[in-house]
Design an enzyme around this catalytic site. Structure first.
Site, PDB file in Angstrom:
ATOM      1  N   LYS A  47     -36.072 -22.801  -7.744  1.00 41.29           N
ATOM      2  CA  LYS A  47     -36.216 -22.561  -9.173  1.00 41.29           C
ATOM      3  C   LYS A  47     -36.410 -21.060  -9.370  1.00 41.29           C
ATOM      4  O   LYS A  47     -37.108 -20.410  -8.575  1.00 41.29           O
ATOM      5  CB  LYS A  47     -37.432 -23.338  -9.693  1.00 41.29           C
ATOM      6  CG  LYS A  47     -37.655 -23.245 -11.201  1.00 41.29           C
ATOM      7  CD  LYS A  47     -38.838 -24.121 -11.634  1.00 41.29           C
ATOM      8  CE  LYS A  47     -39.055 -24.086 -13.141  1.00 41.29           C
ATOM      9  NZ  LYS A  47     -40.194 -24.918 -13.570  1.00 41.29           N
ATOM     10  N   SER A  87     -43.058 -30.614 -15.667  1.00 44.54           N
ATOM     11  CA  SER A  87     -41.796 -29.898 -15.455  1.00 44.54           C
ATOM     12  C   SER A  87     -41.046 -30.228 -14.165  1.00 44.54           C
ATOM     13  O   SER A  87     -39.906 -29.801 -13.989  1.00 44.54           O
ATOM     14  CB  SER A  87     -42.034 -28.391 -15.504  1.00 44.54           C
ATOM     15  OG  SER A  87     -42.190 -27.974 -16.834  1.00 44.54           O
ATOM     16  N   SER A 121     -39.332 -28.178 -17.441  1.00 44.91           N
ATOM     17  CA  SER A 121     -38.616 -26.931 -17.365  1.00 44.91           C
ATOM     18  C   SER A 121     -37.737 -26.763 -16.117  1.00 44.91           C
ATOM     19  O   SER A 121     -36.850 -25.900 -16.113  1.00 44.91           O
ATOM     20  CB  SER A 121     -39.624 -25.776 -17.399  1.00 44.91           C
ATOM     21  OG  SER A 121     -40.419 -25.767 -16.228  1.00 44.91           O
TER      22      SER A 121
END
Lengths: 95, 485
Positions: free
Chosen positions: B77, B176, B152
């Site tokens: 990420k 997330s 997210s």
């Protein structure tokens, strides 16, 4: 809970956030909605409940005061917007 | 084809010499090139570095010094700092930021011999539940490209679901990892707070943020967590605890397992199709010998309000470091210092980030601290105690990961509060610091549904065991969206 345009401007100033005049009403209405959501907290009596900061209630860890990191100023300043002689440059603060 | 294999299967193939890491890495890079224009799941692809890492991994495998993860491609990420590689956190503020150091998680996974394919798209500064707040544009859900992947960690979830990478890292502040895993039909684990180092993981809400693995299966997540977890002196809230081998208990039978079903997780607001899938999963556990017990987590309804004080307050403080002086975006021709701060921040941050900074600034401003932050921390303890009481009675808690399946892009962008409510079942877990996992459990209207399993602190092994046993009995985790098969 309802925030007006003046309060939004004041908060934005405290946070040093430049926001467009044309967006202020949107911020006011969205922030008010969020504070309405948050206001549900007031329905519960929390007297005598100790606040919780860390999920495991662990305190701050201490260590001996020794230098562990090496100085990497040159490397870190390479990604800075503006530097000179190892210093970060900003617009003049004192005349 | 390699992309349909799990990480564990690829690991065996590498060890047996059936494929080299260079071949594997090249095949996934080819898939990213072929498919990612439909998804936008990557911000940066690091092809050259990946192939160089793969070559080194192949040498390790040949010399007999490889571990189970050596040579496995994966993605980070874009919230994890990667030395000499752009680390944007999904923001214009960091569009020009080349991290000068590695996050501990990045270091650990590189030490395990893993090969980084690139950095995945995400909501700006991890603030969002749909991946629509990214400066780099929304990520699309591989099951329906008009729908969001969740957020997210939306880029990580979508890229694993489309099999563009065998695994990815994510971070979870209010859901997330688990919510996008649920919406994309993959397995995602949020470990106990303090289990995985936060050093070099760009901070959103420091008392809630936790990194974790996202992959096809629980077994893969166990292998990844083995590499990610552990004490780190550079993270002041890291836990000084030994890390078990998370694969050791995977095959344990679950007969006699006590599963708690909180009535608050099955009430109003839960989509009927999602409820049906989750109930079927619970029936499956019953058939496997688990005991189902009704429980209550009475303060569940307060989790979202409490979170939207704690998280913005901590974010307003953490994001004060982005000032246009030391790194990141700086506005053109500032008149004076205040103008430099205000315009750099005003132009560098997107709308949702600005909203949350303002909520946090308000909650922490003079005269409001007791009414907001202190009150929220008191309620946070009450929410946490609900879980403690429940775990006196049951081993794990089950429910949906998200109240619905993936919604359409644009559907909730103008209504932040309705977006926030899509994390209603995941947020309390962060407030209590507990580990939670989302496991693919079926489909509703052809879109994936995730089952959330929550355990007591440090009980990741049990979560992974329970999820693995379910995946031995079902094949929901093996489903691949048609366009990416």
């Amino acid at each position: 809970m309802s925030l007006g345009p003046d309060e939004v401007k004041k908060i934005a100033h405290l946070a040093r956030l430049g926001i467009n005049e044309s967006d202020i009403d949107d911020y006011a209405s969205n922030l008010s909605n969020i504070l309405d959501l948050v206001a549900q907290m007031n329905s519960i009596d929390t007297r005598n409940v100790p606040p919780m900061a860390h999920p495991q209630d662990v305190g701050q860890r201490l260590r001996a005061d020794e230098v562990l990191e090496e100085n990497q100023r040159d490397r870190f300043q390479k990604i800075a917007p503006q530097t000179e002689n190892g210093l970060y440059l900003v617009p003049k603060v004192i005349e | 084809m390699y992309h349909t294999k799990t990480l564990a299967e690829l690991s065996s193939m590498l060890a047996a010499g059936k494929v080299s890491s260079v071949e594997l890495t090249q095949s996934f890079i080819d898939r990213i090139k072929q498919h990612d224009s439909d998804l936008n799941s990557f911000i940066t692809v690091t092809e050259e570095q990946a192939l160089a890492q793969a070559k080194l991994a192949d040498e390790k495998i040949q010399s007999g010094t490889a571990g189970p993860l050596t040579g496995i491609p994966f993605a980070h990420k874009d919230i994890f700092c990667t030395q000499d590689v752009k680390t944007s956190c999904g923001s214009k503020m960091l569009d020009n930021f080349i991290a000068p150091y590695n996050a501990t998680v990045v270091e650990k996974m590189a030490d395990a011999g893993m090969v980084m394919l690139g950095k995945t798209n995400m909501d700006e500064f991890a603030m969002g539940s749909s991946n629509e707040t990214s400066y780099y544009g929304p990520v699309r859900n591989p099951w329906n490209t008009n729908a969001v992947p969740g957020g997210s960690s939306g880029g990580s979830a979508a890229s694993v679901a489309a099999r563009l990478t065998p695994a990815a890292t994510g971070t979870d502040t209010g859901g997330s990892i688990r919510q996008p895993a649920s919406l994309c039909g993959i397995t995602g684990l949020k470990p106990t707070y303090g289990r995985v180092s936060r050093y070099g993981m760009i901070a959103f809400a420091s008392s809630l943020d936790q990194g974790g693995p996202m992959a096809q299966t629980a077994e893969d997540c166990a292998l990844l967590l083995n590499a990610m977890a552990g004490f780190d002196r550079r993270d002041s809230t890291s836990l000084e605890l030994d890390v078990p081998d998370y694969t050791a208990d995977l095959s344990k039978a679950i007969k006699g397992l006590k599963i708690g079903l909180p009535k608050e997780y099955f009430g109003e607001g839960l989509d009927a199709g999602v409820a049906e899938v989750v109930n079927q999963a619970i029936q499956q556990y019953k058939a496997m010998g688990a005991e189902i017990i009704d429980i209550s987590l009475p303060n569940t309804h307060l989790a979202v309000p409490v979170y939207y004080v704690v998280a913005p307050a901590e974010c307003s403080s953490n994001l004060s470091r982005f000032d246009g002086v030391r790194f990141g975006y700086r506005c053109e021709a500032p008149r004076d210092l205040e103008d430099l701060y205000k315009r750099s921040r005003g132009e560098g941050f997107g709308t949702e980030v600005k909203r949350r900074i303002m909520v946090g600034t308000y909650a922490l401003s003079a005269g409001y601290y007791d009414a907001y932050y202190l009150k929220a921390q008191q309620l946070r303890r009450m929410i946490s105690e609900d879980f403690s009481k429940a775990f006196e009675q049951v081993d794990v808690i089950m429910g949906p990961s998200s109240p619905g399946t993936a919604f359409n892009i644009g559907e909730k962008t103008n209504d932040p509060v309705s977006m926030y409510l899509s994390d209603i079942y995941t947020i309390a877990v962060n407030l209590a610091g507990l580990p939670g996992i989302s496991v693919p459990a079926g489909f509703s209207n052809n879109m994936p549904v995730g089952l959330q399993i929550i355990a007591n602190s440090f009980d990741e092994s049990r979560l992974l065991n329970i999820a693995h046993q379910y995946q031995l009995a079902t094949d929901w985790h093996k489903q691949i969206p048609k366009a990416f098969a």
